[in-house]
Every structure is written in C-alpha cells, then in structure tokens.
Design an enzyme around this catalytic site. Structure first.
Site, PDB file in Angstrom:
ATOM      1  N   CYS A   2       0.826  -1.200   0.000  1.00  0.00           N
ATOM      2  CA  CYS A   2       0.000   0.000   0.000  1.00  0.00           C
ATOM      3  C   CYS A   2       0.865   1.257   0.000  1.00  0.00           C
ATOM      4  CB  CYS A   2      -0.961   0.033   1.174  1.00  0.00           C
ATOM      5  SG  CYS A   2      -2.074  -1.380   1.277  1.00  0.00           S
ATOM      6  N   ARG A  28       3.680   0.029  -4.990  1.00  0.00           N
ATOM      7  CA  ARG A  28       3.382  -0.476  -3.655  1.00  0.00           C
ATOM      8  C   ARG A  28       2.005  -1.131  -3.566  1.00  0.00           C
ATOM      9  NH1 ARG A  28       6.860   1.529   0.293  1.00  0.00           N
ATOM     10  NH2 ARG A  28       5.366   0.889   1.867  1.00  0.00           N
ATOM     11  N   TRP A  73      -2.848  -2.514  -1.791  1.00  0.00           N
ATOM     12  CA  TRP A  73      -2.556  -3.929  -2.035  1.00  0.00           C
ATOM     13  C   TRP A  73      -3.354  -4.693  -0.991  1.00  0.00           C
ATOM     14  CZ3 TRP A  73      -0.347  -8.069   0.631  1.00  0.00           C
ATOM     15  CH2 TRP A  73       0.012  -9.170  -0.151  1.00  0.00           C
ATOM     16  N   ASN A  99      -1.526   1.805   5.937  1.00  0.00           N
ATOM     17  CA  ASN A  99      -0.668   0.752   5.397  1.00  0.00           C
ATOM     18  C   ASN A  99      -0.256  -0.131   6.552  1.00  0.00           C
ATOM     19  OD1 ASN A  99       1.111  -0.842   3.957  1.00  0.00           O
ATOM     20  ND2 ASN A  99       2.744   0.696   3.910  1.00  0.00           N
ATOM     21  N   GLY A 100      -0.422  -1.456   6.409  1.00  0.00           N
ATOM     22  CA  GLY A 100      -0.064  -2.386   7.476  1.00  0.00           C
ATOM     23  C   GLY A 100      -1.232  -3.297   7.812  1.00  0.00           C
ATOM     24  N   GLU A 469      16.770 -16.965  -9.496  1.00  0.00           N
ATOM     25  CA  GLU A 469      16.311 -15.617  -9.824  1.00  0.00           C
ATOM     26  C   GLU A 469      15.705 -15.569 -11.224  1.00  0.00           C
ATOM     27  OE1 GLU A 469      15.576 -11.493  -9.590  1.00  0.00           O
ATOM     28  OE2 GLU A 469      15.687 -13.141  -8.168  1.00  0.00           O
ATOM     29  N   LYS A 473      11.874 -14.307 -11.925  1.00  0.00           N
ATOM     30  CA  LYS A 473      11.498 -13.251 -12.864  1.00  0.00           C
ATOM     31  C   LYS A 473      10.453 -13.757 -13.848  1.00  0.00           C
ATOM     32  CE  LYS A 473      13.348 -10.035 -11.108  1.00  0.00           C
ATOM     33  NZ  LYS A 473      13.028 -10.798  -9.933  1.00  0.00           N
ATOM     34  N   GLU A 476       7.109 -14.063 -11.989  1.00  0.00           N
ATOM     35  CA  GLU A 476       6.542 -12.790 -11.543  1.00  0.00           C
ATOM     36  C   GLU A 476       5.814 -12.051 -12.654  1.00  0.00           C
ATOM     37  OE1 GLU A 476       9.235 -10.914  -8.006  1.00  0.00           O
ATOM     38  OE2 GLU A 476      10.160 -11.026  -9.973  1.00  0.00           O
ATOM     39  N   HIS A 492      17.151 -35.689  -9.873  1.00  0.00           N
ATOM     40  CA  HIS A 492      16.626 -36.270  -8.639  1.00  0.00           C
ATOM     41  C   HIS A 492      15.149 -35.919  -8.445  1.00  0.00           C
ATOM     42  CE1 HIS A 492      20.499 -37.767  -7.335  1.00  0.00           C
ATOM     43  NE2 HIS A 492      21.040 -36.569  -7.596  1.00  0.00           N
ATOM     44  N   LYS A 591       5.735  -3.914  -4.581  1.00  0.00           N
ATOM     45  CA  LYS A 591       7.190  -3.737  -4.534  1.00  0.00           C
ATOM     46  C   LYS A 591       7.757  -3.903  -3.133  1.00  0.00           C
ATOM     47  CE  LYS A 591      11.128  -2.552  -6.404  1.00  0.00           C
ATOM     48  NZ  LYS A 591      11.779  -3.487  -7.342  1.00  0.00           N
TER      49      LYS A 591
END
Length: 596
Positions: A2, A28, A73, A99-100, A469, A473, A476, A492, A591
């Site tokens: 947020c 955010r 968010w 926010n939170g 990574e 990406k 995402e 395996h 983010k």
C-alpha cells in the site's frame, strides 16, 4: 504494501499533487485507489482497479487545501470500491488511510458495533476513523482523538487522517514506513520519497511511534507522550527524472538498461584499481567469525550468492529466508554478523529477523538501497548498494547491485589471494553489461519459446542463485510456471517434468569442473528432447547441445553471474511483453512488502 500520500499548503492543486503522488507509489499496490480532500467538508473519491479509473472518476472536481490519498494492495477484503481507502466514520467527518495490518481489528470492530457504529467495508482499517469519531464525540480535540485511537491499535501501521473542519493532517507509524517532505510553502507525507520527489528533495524520516502534524506548509513531530522532537531534515540524492520512464515502454526495461550506471555507482569510491584493493568506509574494522544473511524474494537469491562467496573466501556463512529466521533463528557464535539484504530497507520479515538478531546481541548490517530506511536506522552498520530508485515491481538492477555489494563485503572481511583479479573484473563489469545489453538475442529467444508450457533454469555454485532468480522473474511477470534448480538436482525428481514443451535454461561459464558437470546435466535434458538454452561465455562446449545460445562476455567466475542474470532478465521481460502482461505491476504483487 500500500502507498500513502498527503499534502498541505498547495491550495488549488492539492488534487494534482495527490494523483501525481499515487502514480509514484503504484509499485506499492494497485488493487484500488482513493483520495480525500478537506475544505469545510470531506470530498472523497475511490475506485477499485488501477489508478486511471480513479483519475477518470475524479476529474478536476475536488478542491481543498488539505488532502490524503492511498493506493492499495489487498490484505483484508477483496479489491472493491467499498474496501478502497480512504475510510470514513459514521458522520463522514473523518477520513483515514492506512498501510499495514491491525491485528486486533475484530475485537475493536465488535466493540464499536455494539456502540452503534456502522461499517461499510471488510477492511481492518475502518475501525480507525470510528475510534477517532468516538473520541471526538466525548469532547476530545482532533489530535487527542487521533492519539487515543492509535493507542488502541495492535499490529503494524502507517496512518494518516484528516477531518472536514481542520486544515491539518495527522500521521503516525509503527513497523511501517512514513516520510515527510518539506517544501518552501507546503508539506508532504508519503510511504516513500518518489511520491513527492518532483516537489521537494528535503525529507524527514519518522521513527516508530512518532506523531506528525502537517498544516499550511508547516510540520511538527512529537513522541507518543506529545513531547516535541527535534527531527533533522535530510536531502535525497535521487532526482525526479530517475523515477520517470524516460522513453522506455516499461520501468522494468528502463531499469534493466540502467544496470551499467547502477553498478558504477555501487563501485565508485570503493575500489582502488592501482592497489587492487577494496575499501568501504562503513565496513571498516569489521571482522566477523561467521555471517548469516537474512532476506526475502530476489534479495534472498542475492543472499545465497553472498553466502557462497564468503564460504569460498573461508568465512563460514549461511543464507536464511527472513520469514523463517524471525520465528526460528539459527544459532550464532561469538563475533557473528547478521546481514539483512533488503532493497527497500522496509521489508517486514527482514526487519523482524534483524531485530531478533539484535535481541541476541549480534552485530547487524543492512545491505539496502534506501538511505534513511528503517533498516539503515536500526542496524549497527549499513552497506548501501546505490542502485537508485527502482519502480518496477520485479527487481532487476537492485539484484545486480546486491551481488556486487556482496563482493565488496567479502573482499573487506576475508583475506583472498585473487583480490586484484576480482577488482579488475568488477571494474570491467559495467561496460560488459552494456555490451551485453547492446547485443543480446534474448528477444528472439523469448519469441521462440513464448508458448512453452513451463520453464526450467539450472546452474551450479554461484549460478544456482541466478537459476532461482531467472525462474522468479519468469514467474513474476509472465505468470508462467518456472522453476530453478542446482544443475545436479534436476535428475533427482524434477526431470520427470521435462518435455519438449519445457525449455531448460542452463547457465554455464568457464571450463572447470562445475562447467563440465553442468554440461553433463545439459546432455541429460537434451536426451529427453527438451530444448536447451545455454547462457554461456563459450568457454565450454555447452552450446553444442543447445537449441539457442545467449552469450555473455568472459570474466572472473565470481562476477559472471551478474552477466548471466541480465540475459535471463531480458528473456523474462520479452516473454511477458509478447504475452501482453502487466509487466511493471504484475497481478497480486507489490514492490515493498511491509506486512509479515
């Protein structure tokens, strides 16, 4: 998660400031957005969806000298107009953005409901304006009512509130970031600096349980007891142009191409090419017996790289997911160091892990991108990665800068015999990244494999974090299934998933034992008809078994992962672009993750 924006003292263009600030905070959260302006009454507009829906709805209709805004968010309740912020009380006289997470909101909501308060949303936030309303009804001033409401809250929060008849914003924070912007005739409030950077570069960072009052361009900060605090004003080095797209179609592509400059900034003043040495002032005198990294997401992959680099240099090191470490910390020995790797310096899980380390008396280091962030203020030491603002949700240039920063840390605390070779490789790295960006064939590879069922990424040693990574990406921003593995682990179990519709990206550099073994794993994949994309410097024969090759320049094996990662960033970007995905704002993600 947020984003909060607030403004006083701008007279007729308050709405423009709020909408501009929300654009700067969309990374955010972008499930919904809203604004509230006070001018004898409260004028509120909020909409589910991305910011353009709010902009279309509000037009130029709202006016007032004081205003707050929010981009969400979702945590409590789905994205709807009703769940969008700001939230109001029963009278419509108080508006709040948050926010939170308020952990005791169920209890508070039940209490308020029993007292006759009506609720219109599913959110935890809505209890706050009703708590303020209840205190105002008992004769409290706006500020006293705000403090009374905050005293009832449990959890994490950054809060800003306005009332219809008071030309002031009241705000506070606890485990969630909030920063003031100081203008000549105006004052600003936001979750992050980019929200008001085009108006001022002078900032005041709020600490937990600080209370701020903004009115007519003036500001004061007090503690929980109402005592005035002497807060210093800092200047932010970023400029507004750094937070613009600068002609690129997406922030992510811009930030991929900013990596040469970001790496130069990370290295500047820290690398002495004449002596082949590295010196970082903030790390002077640091000599830990062991190191533990704590991080999340992309930063965790950088932490894995850092731990490997330190172990290679003879320093015992491990990397932990911060969310696990906070609840089950690993044992530490004497003179240990815990390093929190966090792009924003506000990642809730990483901050919790660092605080747990501090409770045990362990020295802490923040490896972060943001000056003045919570991590920099709370840790014993700071190693800034200097990547500049990163707006795209999917981290790119910050990962590369974190990897380079890990090399600076390793060179500082370990006695290696190849420091000159590493210094030379780091010196050449920005230019090599630029060379790669100019010549990459990633777009053609992406177009070739865009319709694949899934993607696998493999690498050994320092390339294992790059494989992880690369897969992250891809997940995402394309919403396609992707997994990363140590190259030797594919056989395996995961090999059962490999088909002619699942390309395998193999990161292979050099011609040593790691490369030889990885080429053997490539042959196993090729024998099962899966297409192989080799990300390689050409030193091995990996390209012989690949359907496509993404070349990287030859360099020190410890630095090669940065180059390989840039190629994988470009592949993910171009696959997402071919699929028409929302690249800068992928679904369900934000983010800066400031909730646990």
């Amino acid at each position: 998660m947020c984003g909060i924006i607030g403004c006083t003292g701008r007279a007729e263009d308050t709405l423009d400031v709020l909408l501009s600030g929300l654009e700067g905070l969309e990374y955010r959260g972008y499930d919904s957005a809203g604004v509230a302006l006070a001018n004898g009454s409260l004028e509120i507009c909020k909409r589910q969806g991305e910011l353009d829906r709010l902009q279309q709805a509000v037009g130029n209709s709202l006016r007032g000298p004081v205003g707050i805004g929010h981009t969400r968010w979702s945590t409590h309740g789905p994205p709807t107009d009703a769940n969008a912020h700001p939230h109001t009380d029963c009278t419509g006289n108080v508006a709040v953005v948050h926010n939170g997470i308020i952990e005791n909101y169920d209890e508070l909501k039940a209490e308020l409901h029993a007292r006759g308060h009506e609720f219109e949303s599913d959110t935890d936030t809505e209890v706050v304006p009703h708590l303020i309303e209840a205190a105002l009804a008992e004769g409290a001033s706006f500020e006293a009512a705000f403090r009374e409401a905050v005293s009832r809250l449990e959890g994490s929060y950054a809060l800003a509130a306005v009332t219809a008849d008071t030309e002031a914003i009241l705000a506070t924070r606890h485990d969630s970031p909030l920063v003031l912007g100081v203008g000549d005739d105006a004052a600003y409030l936001a979750s992050d600096v980019p929200a008001f950077l085009e108006y001022t570069d002078r900032v005041v960072y709020l600490e937990d349980d600080d209370f701020a009052r903004l009115e007519s361009g003036a500001w004061t900060v007090t503690d929980a007891d109402g005592q005035l605090l002497d807060k210093s004003v800092s200047r932010v080095e970023w400029d507004a142009e750094e937070t613009a797209k600068s002609g690129y179609d997406h922030y992510m592509l811009k930030e991929i191409h900013e990596q040469p400059r970001a790496l130069r900034k990370c290295l500047r003043g820290r690398v002495d090419e004449l002596t082949g040495s590295i010196q970082v002032d903030s790390l002077e005198g640091l000599s830990p017996s062991s190191v533990q990294f704590v991080a999340c997401g992309t930063s965790y992959h950088a932490a894995l790289y850092g731990a490997q680099t330190l172990r290679d240099a003879g320093i015992p090191a491990q990397a932990f997911l911060a969310s696990e470490y906070a609840t089950a910390p690993a044992p530490v020995g004497d003179d240990a160091l815990v390093v929190g790797v966090t792009q924003s310096g506000e990642t809730a899980d990483t901050l919790s892990a660092l605080r747990e380390a501090q409770r045990r008396g362990v020295e802490t280091l923040a490896m972060t991108n943001v000056v003045g962030s919570t991590a920099t203020r709370e840790c014993d030491r700071t190693l800034l990665i200097r990547a500049g603002p990163e707006i795209g949700v999917a981290a790119t240039k910050t990962f590369s800068s974190q990897v380079v920063a890990c090399n600076l840390l390793a060179a500082t605390i370990a006695d290696r015999g190849d420091s000159r070779e590493i210094v030379e490789a780091l010196r050449d790295l920005p230019g090599q990244v630029q060379e790669l960006l100019d010549a990459s064939r990633a777009e053609s590879v992406a177009k070739r494999f865009v319709d694949s069922e899934g993607y696998f990424f493999i690498g050994r040693g320092h390339h294992h974090p790059v494989a992880l990574e690369g897969a992250l990406k891809m997940k995402e921003i394309t919403y396609k299934h992707a997994e990363g593995f140590p190259a030797g682990e594919l056989k395996h179990g995961p090999l059962a998933l490999v088909t002619d519709q699942t390309p395998v990206f193999a990161v292979v550099t050099g011609d040593g034992e790691e490369a030889t073994k990885t080429v053997g794993n490539v042959k196993e994949v090729e024998a099962r008809d899966a297409p192989v994309v080799a990300v390689t410097d050409g030193a091995s024969d990996a390209s012989r078994y690949a359907e496509a090759v993404l070349e990287i320049p030859e360099t020190h094996p410890q630095v090669a992962p940065v180059l390989a990662n840039v190629q994988l960033q470009l592949v993910a970007y171009h696959v997402a672009n071919e699929l028409g995905r929302s690249i800068d704002k992928p679904r369900n993600l934000a983010k800066s993750v400031t909730v646990e």
